[in-house]
Design an enzyme around this catalytic site. Structure first.
Site, PDB file in Angstrom:
ATOM      1  N   TYR A 329      60.119  52.669  61.572  1.00  0.00           N
ATOM      2  CA  TYR A 329      60.564  52.831  60.183  1.00  0.00           C
ATOM      3  C   TYR A 329      59.368  53.206  59.303  1.00  0.00           C
ATOM      4  CZ  TYR A 329      63.169  51.376  55.898  1.00  0.00           C
ATOM      5  OH  TYR A 329      63.801  51.320  54.672  1.00  0.00           O
ATOM      6  N   CYS A 330      59.520  54.267  58.520  1.00  0.00           N
ATOM      7  CA  CYS A 330      58.558  54.656  57.489  1.00  0.00           C
ATOM      8  C   CYS A 330      57.166  54.872  58.099  1.00  0.00           C
ATOM      9  CB  CYS A 330      58.556  53.627  56.369  1.00  0.00           C
ATOM     10  SG  CYS A 330      57.677  54.149  54.885  1.00  0.00           S
ATOM     11  N   VAL A 331      56.123  54.230  57.536  1.00  0.00           N
ATOM     12  CA  VAL A 331      54.775  54.437  58.070  1.00  0.00           C
ATOM     13  C   VAL A 331      54.671  53.866  59.483  1.00  0.00           C
ATOM     14  CG1 VAL A 331      53.794  52.294  57.138  1.00  0.00           C
ATOM     15  CG2 VAL A 331      52.312  54.255  57.515  1.00  0.00           C
ATOM     16  N   GLY A 333      56.859  54.468  61.634  1.00  0.00           N
ATOM     17  CA  GLY A 333      57.274  55.616  62.416  1.00  0.00           C
ATOM     18  C   GLY A 333      56.151  56.627  62.596  1.00  0.00           C
TER      19      GLY A 333
END
Length: 612
Positions: A329-331, A333
């Site tokens: 998820y997000c950073v 990722g």
């Protein structure tokens, strides 16, 4: 005294006088608090410098174009005359259509007085005309695209700060409450403002919720599990199964370390973690440490080695499985993509059976407003501050993120808390939003420069981790990209181009709503919907033009992608794995110690829970 208006009694005058004295005392203390914060940090000073340069460039551009300047002045004069005439007609009792109205979704002017009272109607229209004029003026300037974007951001902050809703005398709701409470709302609001200032690093972290209503591990982050591994950066949580059998391949969740993991486990009815466990996955999740000065030298490579790679090795000890499915998820990722590329380059790519990236930037061609004002001088200021402190205070990051949606995430609470004197209502999502994390200097500075500024991750060999040059184009691991249409943090018109990089099979899905609601979207709520397209054309516009819309949550679509492609095999289930069954012993119950550490505790501003 106007006819029919009763003079205040002596007792009422005394009560008002006492309130004014108390307001004055709170104001005096507030000014003292503010004076102590007058010296800006390197980062803040660089932002102010960039603002000055942006407005100076705008002035020079405007002065070099006399026709545009004249047209702007003429338009302003014409609008003022029309507004004045409309006001006279309204005072005469005539029904007059407003000259300008708020944009759809602008909730600042929802009170009836803004349209029924000529005084407030005139103020609102005057402000909206000015706002529109500034926006049109900036659009017409002859400036480089990046500088114009930064100017637009700075101008928007200033214009929204000047909204009449932000001042006592020009906000009808605040004026009514002030008269009803004889100013007690202002006394309470000033005291609350001082308290919030004391809990802020730079800027002002406005209280958004009643923090006393929540406790991590008690009424949020409550999915049962245990910490089975830890190092200086992570605790690894293994969640207790709720099915008799589970998929053979475990699932590793890599959340962001900006804020805390429990956005994915906020409460039972919207917990992605709980839902994943219920689908038959053996779920492991990384809980990142809230770093302080002692972690200043941790690098992006350290986050990779101590995070996903260490977790994969621990999962093998716990389950005997050499490969995992990744959900990021997000950073988290962005780190997961770096990890998959690193493992691919070191001939260990098979350790990852599939990789899912939720709202993840890999191609930073358009990082949104976060990247808008991240000019070289601003970045140098941030780097100088982190070099001195060893970390970036998470409260500063939270303040910056809130300014991306300033009317909803800053000014609305400013009005409610400090002008109306209201106590924030309990709201678990906003509790999570204010439970921030610091960022290590070496990691965050490298990330801002190499990703946001230079977009090196998309270049073959542009990023080197522990002596290994990585290339996202060499990744053959099957990938699932989930982006959200209204995301202002990881804009989907950039995240889409990350999906074009791997050489392995890729599925791209576009969810409705934004960065959080579009991800945390449980099926039983049947909200937002999502879009799919079996092809991956060269542009995101082409993808959307050929996409099919579906109702409900993307979660079941992802589960079907996992099972239909054999990344988890429903025909080869194994007995449910309990934490502690394998070679790893239970260290402590979930959610563990790391997630409970607050910024003030990490920085020694208050005692830790164990010391208190």
């Amino acid at each position: 005294m106007q006819p029919g208006v009763q003079a205040p009694t002596e007792a009422e005058l005394e009560a008002w006088n006492a309130q004014l004295q108390q307001i004055g005392e709170e104001y005096r203390h507030l000014m003292g608090d503010l004076l102590e914060r007058m010296v800006p940090s390197d980062a803040a000073d660089s932002v102010y410098g960039d603002m000055r340069e942006s407005f100076q460039a705008a002035a020079e551009s405007l002065m070099s174009n006399p026709p545009q300047l004249w047209q702007t002045q003429a338009r302003l004069m014409q609008d003022q005359v029309q507004l004045w005439q409309n006001g006279l007609r309204a005072m005469a009792g005539e029904q007059v259509e407003p000259l300008v109205t708020p944009n759809k979704g602008d909730r600042r002017f929802k009170d009836e007085a803004w349209t029924s009272d000529p005084y407030y109607l005139a103020i609102m229209q005057q402000y909206l005309l000015f706002s529109r004029l500034v926006e049109e003026l900036i659009d017409g300037l002859d400036l480089p695209t990046e500088q114009k974007s930064r100017l637009g951001f700075y101008a928007r902050q200033m214009v929204n700060a000047m909204s009449p809703t932000n001042f006592v005398a020009t906000n009808p709701e605040v004026m009514r409450k002030t008269l009803e409470t004889r100013g007690q709302n202002l006394v309470d609001g000033l005291a609350r403002l001082r308290q919030d200032l004391s809990n802020s690093a730079e800027g002002l972290n406005v209280s958004m919720t009643d923090r006393s209503a929540f406790e991590v591990g008690k009424n949020i982050a409550v999915t049962p599990g245990s910490v089975v591994y830890e190092n200086e950066l992570i605790q690894l949580i293994q969640y207790a199964p709720t099915t008799e059998q589970v998929y053979k391949t475990p699932l590793l969740v890599v959340p962001p370390w900006i804020n805390k993991y429990y956005i994915l486990d906020l409460r039972e009815d919207n917990s992605l973690v709980k839902w994943l466990v219920g689908q038959g996955h053996t779920v492991f999740l990384i809980s990142w440490r809230n770093p302080g000065p002692a972690q200043r030298d941790l690098t992006w490579a350290d986050y990779m080695q101590l995070g996903p790679i260490a977790a994969i090795e621990a999962i093998e000890q716990a389950t005997g499985e050499k490969s995992v499915n990744l959900l990021s998820y997000c950073v988290g990722g962005t780190l997961a993509a770096s990890t998959v590329a690193y493992l691919t380059s070191t001939r260990r790519g098979r350790r990852i059976k599939s990789a899912t990236y939720m709202t993840t930037l890999q191609d930073f061609r358009d990082p949104g407003e976060i990247g808008t004002f991240l000019s070289e001088p601003v970045l140098e200021g941030i780097e100088a501050k982190m070099e001195r402190d060893g970390y970036l205070d998470g409260r500063v990051m939270a303040f910056s993120f809130n300014l991306l949606r300033e009317n909803d995430l800053f000014w609305s609470f400013y009005i409610s808390n400090y002008l109306k004197g209201d106590v924030p209502a309990p709201f678990d999502l906003l509790y999570w939003n204010t439970d921030g994390t610091n960022l290590p200097a070496a990691t965050h500075g490298w990330y801002l420069r190499h990703m946001y500024m230079e977009n090196k991750l998309v270049e073959p060999g542009g990023i080197e981790l522990d002596g290994v040059k990585i290339d996202l184009r060499k990744i053959s691991t099957p990938s699932y990209f989930l982006s959200t249409r209204e995301d202002h943090i990881a804009k989907w018109n950039s995240t889409y181009y990350g999906a074009l990089l791997p050489k392995g099979p890729v599925t791209f899905v576009l969810g409705g709503s934004g960065h959080i609601a579009g991800v945390v979207n449980p099926p039983h709520k049947n909200k937002y919907g999502y879009w799919t397209n079996d092809s991956l054309p060269e542009t995101h516009e082409e993808w959307l033009a050929g996409a099919q819309q579906h109702e409900g949550s993307w979660w079941p679509h992802w589960q079907a992608w996992m099972t239909d492609n054999g990344y988890v095999d429903a025909k080869k289930m194994v007995a449910a794995r309990q934490p502690g069954d394998g070679e790893l012993s239970i260290i402590e119950p979930a959610p563990g110690r790391y997630v409970k550490m607050t910024i003030p505790e990490v920085l020694g501003e208050i005692p830790t829970s164990s010391e208190a």
